[in-house]
Design a protein around this motif. Structure first.
Motif, short mmCIF file in Angstrom:
data_model
loop_
_atom_site.label_atom_id
_atom_site.label_comp_id
_atom_site.label_asym_id
_atom_site.label_seq_id
_atom_site.Cartn_x
_atom_site.Cartn_y
_atom_site.Cartn_z
N GLN A 44 -0.60 1.00 -4.19
CA GLN A 44 0.22 0.83 -5.38
C GLN A 44 -0.07 -0.51 -6.04
OE1 GLN A 44 4.25 1.25 -3.96
NE2 GLN A 44 4.07 3.44 -3.62
N SER A 45 0.36 -0.65 -7.28
CA SER A 45 0.25 -1.91 -8.00
C SER A 45 1.53 -2.71 -7.74
CB SER A 45 0.08 -1.66 -9.50
OG SER A 45 -0.04 -2.88 -10.19
N LEU A 46 1.50 -3.52 -6.70
CA LEU A 46 2.71 -4.21 -6.25
C LEU A 46 2.92 -5.55 -6.92
CD1 LEU A 46 2.42 -3.51 -2.40
CD2 LEU A 46 3.80 -2.26 -4.07
N THR A 47 1.86 -6.12 -7.50
CA THR A 47 1.98 -7.48 -8.04
C THR A 47 1.76 -7.49 -9.55
OG1 THR A 47 -0.36 -7.87 -7.49
CG2 THR A 47 1.30 -8.59 -5.88
N LEU A 48 0.51 -7.39 -9.98
CA LEU A 48 0.16 -7.46 -11.40
C LEU A 48 -0.66 -6.23 -11.78
CD1 LEU A 48 -1.04 -11.20 -11.54
CD2 LEU A 48 1.20 -10.30 -12.27
N PRO A 49 -0.68 -5.88 -13.07
CA PRO A 49 -1.48 -4.73 -13.51
C PRO A 49 -2.95 -4.91 -13.13
CG PRO A 49 0.02 -5.43 -15.25
CD PRO A 49 0.11 -6.47 -14.18
N GLY A 50 -3.54 -3.83 -12.64
CA GLY A 50 -4.95 -3.85 -12.28
C GLY A 50 -5.24 -4.24 -10.85
N PHE A 51 -4.22 -4.68 -10.11
CA PHE A 51 -4.40 -5.06 -8.71
C PHE A 51 -3.86 -3.94 -7.82
CE2 PHE A 51 -4.49 -9.05 -10.95
CZ PHE A 51 -5.38 -9.84 -10.25
N LYS A 52 -4.71 -3.37 -6.96
CA LYS A 52 -4.33 -2.25 -6.10
C LYS A 52 -4.10 -2.76 -4.68
CE LYS A 52 -7.30 0.99 -8.65
NZ LYS A 52 -8.47 1.92 -8.52
N HIS A 53 -2.89 -2.51 -4.19
CA HIS A 53 -2.50 -3.01 -2.87
C HIS A 53 -2.19 -1.85 -1.93
CE1 HIS A 53 -2.08 -7.09 -4.55
NE2 HIS A 53 -1.49 -6.50 -5.58
N ASP A 54 -2.73 -1.90 -0.73
CA ASP A 54 -2.35 -0.93 0.30
C ASP A 54 -0.95 -1.27 0.80
OD1 ASP A 54 -4.75 0.52 0.20
OD2 ASP A 54 -5.73 -0.88 1.58
N VAL A 55 -0.06 -0.31 0.70
CA VAL A 55 1.34 -0.57 1.03
C VAL A 55 1.53 -0.80 2.53
CG1 VAL A 55 3.69 0.34 0.93
CG2 VAL A 55 2.12 0.71 -0.97
N CYS A 56 0.85 -0.03 3.34
CA CYS A 56 0.97 -0.23 4.80
C CYS A 56 -0.42 -0.32 5.42
CB CYS A 56 1.79 0.88 5.43
SG CYS A 56 2.11 0.59 7.19
N SER A 57 -0.99 0.80 5.83
CA SER A 57 -2.27 0.76 6.52
C SER A 57 -3.41 0.42 5.57
CB SER A 57 -2.53 2.12 7.17
OG SER A 57 -3.72 2.10 7.92
N ALA A 58 -4.34 -0.43 6.03
CA ALA A 58 -5.40 -0.92 5.15
C ALA A 58 -6.80 -0.78 5.73
CB ALA A 58 -5.15 -2.39 4.80
N ILE A 59 -6.93 -0.91 7.05
CA ILE A 59 -8.23 -0.89 7.72
C ILE A 59 -8.25 0.32 8.65
CG2 ILE A 59 -9.86 -2.21 9.10
CD1 ILE A 59 -9.18 -3.57 6.46
N HIS A 60 -9.36 1.08 8.68
CA HIS A 60 -9.28 2.42 9.26
C HIS A 60 -10.35 2.77 10.29
CE1 HIS A 60 -6.09 3.34 6.49
NE2 HIS A 60 -6.81 2.82 5.52
N PRO A 61 -10.45 2.01 11.39
CA PRO A 61 -11.39 2.42 12.44
C PRO A 61 -10.99 3.73 13.11
CG PRO A 61 -10.03 0.57 13.17
CD PRO A 61 -9.78 0.73 11.70
N LEU A 62 -9.70 3.95 13.31
CA LEU A 62 -9.26 5.18 13.98
C LEU A 62 -9.54 6.42 13.13
CD1 LEU A 62 -5.95 3.92 15.59
CD2 LEU A 62 -7.94 4.78 16.81
N ALA A 63 -9.45 6.28 11.82
CA ALA A 63 -9.77 7.41 10.96
C ALA A 63 -11.25 7.77 11.03
CB ALA A 63 -9.38 7.11 9.51
N GLN A 64 -12.09 6.80 11.32
CA GLN A 64 -13.52 7.06 11.49
C GLN A 64 -13.81 7.71 12.84
OE1 GLN A 64 -15.33 7.03 8.79
NE2 GLN A 64 -16.60 5.22 8.97
N ALA A 65 -12.98 7.36 13.84
CA ALA A 65 -13.33 7.71 15.21
C ALA A 65 -12.59 8.92 15.77
CB ALA A 65 -13.06 6.51 16.13
N SER A 66 -11.42 9.25 15.25
CA SER A 66 -10.59 10.26 15.90
C SER A 66 -11.23 11.64 15.84
CB SER A 66 -9.20 10.30 15.25
OG SER A 66 -9.15 11.21 14.16
N PRO A 67 -11.02 12.45 16.88
CA PRO A 67 -11.57 13.81 16.88
C PRO A 67 -11.13 14.63 15.68
CG PRO A 67 -10.82 13.22 19.08
CD PRO A 67 -10.38 12.12 18.16
#
Length: 474
Positions: A44-67
């Motif tokens: 979402q844009s939590l601060t200023l227009p044009g800035f995209k912020h991940d609200v919770c999860s941001a880095i995704h090694p498990l999404a790459q690795a999970s069965p």
């Protein structure tokens, strides 16, 4: 309209359960209280227009690795993964940093006198990471790869401080491992905090620690589109308050914390099971900050500019003290800060030349304390001039995290304590943790095995339990 299955909650586990059932030709409905699907996968844009912020999860090694995610084989058109050259950087007070690269050899080269020990610890895991991950991201079972899993079981169940001091000689390496283990939200003197450190370090050297181009919302959107192509329905903006309002279905799967299941089901649940859910233990919370930045964070250590993830906390002793204080109900003066700087590698996150940063620290359960000053002071410690880069910030204390997403009970983003006891009794003592005593009612959230993270395996195994129950009935 009636369905084969109704899923309450559209986080990664709810969507994984829905896709798994829809792949069998079943008619599935996912209900989401918020205006957009995703749970912890929102941007979402939590601060200023044009800035995209991940609200919770941001880095995704498990999404790459999970069965589950591996079986989906998401295309680059669905999700474009960006893997930085360094998975994780950990700055130190002498102006240098230690890090983990998406390569065991490269990581070991930077660890000097601990290089050989590092290779001996991680080489068997990196060489066979899919087998190890498949066993680890599963409920209690006989390991499919017993020799590999058995060899590491004592280390997985150990406290992180014990393993770090036993195995590594250099304080830099011990600090690096402490930061990995602190993702457990456990005191580092408590088992099995070392297990989380081993898992995340393994992933950092096998699949890397990637970000999703455009934000974590892209992952949720890809899952929703996959579900819709299978004929599933998703309805947003419907906050379920009582079981009676749900449409007819053969099965109901709750991607909620036990507290949410209790709220919706009420007295329908047997009293003994209700008491177990009421005794379910939650972790400390988090205090979250998102920044819009004029320029990149001015880290003193060059290595930090090559990583999307930076662990800010200093030595093993400092990180352990910070996590210990939180469990004692105190907000640490020097918190351990988990920081992501996605825009260094994904220019779609901010206007041209500008940047975003994302960070959180652990705080006592349900805390309302504003940790902005303490967090920014820690970053400034390793990146002098950081505050001069800030254009705007958005913050959420632990209590506000729960208000935003009721599954984050008390600000707990990991859906419950994962110590040695509760790891195997999430959410209650049962050989089939996804099944409730009510026929056709299941729990599929991160409060079930294998626990927190964007991997979808809780939803996948819950859906498999549904299918198994139906097959047993003929």
């Amino acid at each position: 309209m009636s369905y084969d299955a109704v899923i309450i909650g559209s986080g990664p586990n709810g969507l994984a359960a829905a896709i798994t059932l829809a792949q069998q030709g079943l008619r599935v409905l996912v209900i989401e209280a918020r205006a957009t699907p995703g749970g912890g996968l929102r941007t979402q844009s939590l601060t200023l227009p044009g800035f995209k912020h991940d609200v919770c999860s941001a880095i995704h090694p498990l999404a790459q690795a999970s069965p589950f995610f591996r079986s989906l084989a998401l295309t680059t058109e669905e999700v474009e993964w960006i893997t930085p050259p360094i998975s994780l950087a950990h700055p130190l007070d002498d102006g240098t940093a230690v890090g983990v690269a998406p390569s065991l050899a490269e990581t070991a080269e930077g660890l000097e006198r601990d290089a050989g020990r590092w290779r001996r610890l991680f080489a068997p895991l990196v060489d066979r990471w899919p087998a190890f991950i498949d066993d680890l991201l599963a409920p209690l079972h006989l390991p499919r790869h017993p020799l590999l899993f058995g060899a590491y079981a004592p280390l997985l169940a150990a406290p992180a401080t014990w393993l770090a001091r036993l195995w590594f000689q250099d304080e830099r390496t011990r600090a690096l491992f402490a930061g990995m283990a602190a993702h457990s939200l456990l005191p580092l003197e408590r088992p099995p905090s070392a297990g989380v450190g081993l898992l995340l370090t393994l992933l950092a050297q096998s699949v890397g620690w990637p970000v999703a181009e455009g934000g974590s919302q892209r992952i949720a959107d890809a899952l929703v589109r996959r579900l819709q192509r299978l004929g599933g329905d998703v309805v947003c903006g419907w906050e379920v308050t009582d079981f009676a309002e749900l449409p007819p279905a053969r099965a109901y799967l709750f991607d909620t914390a036990p507290k949410g299941l209790l709220r919706i089901m009420g007295e329908r649940l047997p009293s003994g099971y209700r008491r177990q859910l009421e005794r379910f233990r939650y972790n400390p919370g988090v205090f979250k900050i998102d920044w819009a930045l004029e320029r990149p964070i001015p880290w003193r250590a060059k290595l930090c500019h090559q990583a999307a993830t930076v662990h800010v906390g200093g030595t093993l002793e400092e990180i352990a003290a910070s996590e210990r204080a939180v469990w004692r109900g105190k907000c640490p003066e020097r918190p351990f800060v988990l920081l992501a700087q996605q825009s260094l590698f994904d220019p779609t996150r901010a206007p041209a030349g500008k940047h975003v940063a994302w960070a959180y620290c652990h705080v006592p359960h349900g805390s309302t304390v504003d940790m902005t000053e303490a967090v920014e002071r820690q970053i400034e410690r390793f990146a002098p001039g950081f505050r001069d880069c800030i254009l705007a910030r958005a913050t959420r204390c632990a209590a506000e995290m729960e208000a935003y997403n009721p599954n984050y009970v008390g600000g707990d983003i990991n859906a419950g304590v994962q110590d040695l006891f509760q790891h195997f009794t999430r959410p209650a003592l049962s050989l089939t943790p996804y099944r409730t005593p009510l026929k056709g009612v299941y729990l599929c959230s991160s409060s079930t095995p294998p626990g927190g993270g964007v991997h979808g395996m809780c939803g996948y195994y819950a859906a498999q339990t549904v299918l198994k129950d139906w097959n047993a009935l003929g």
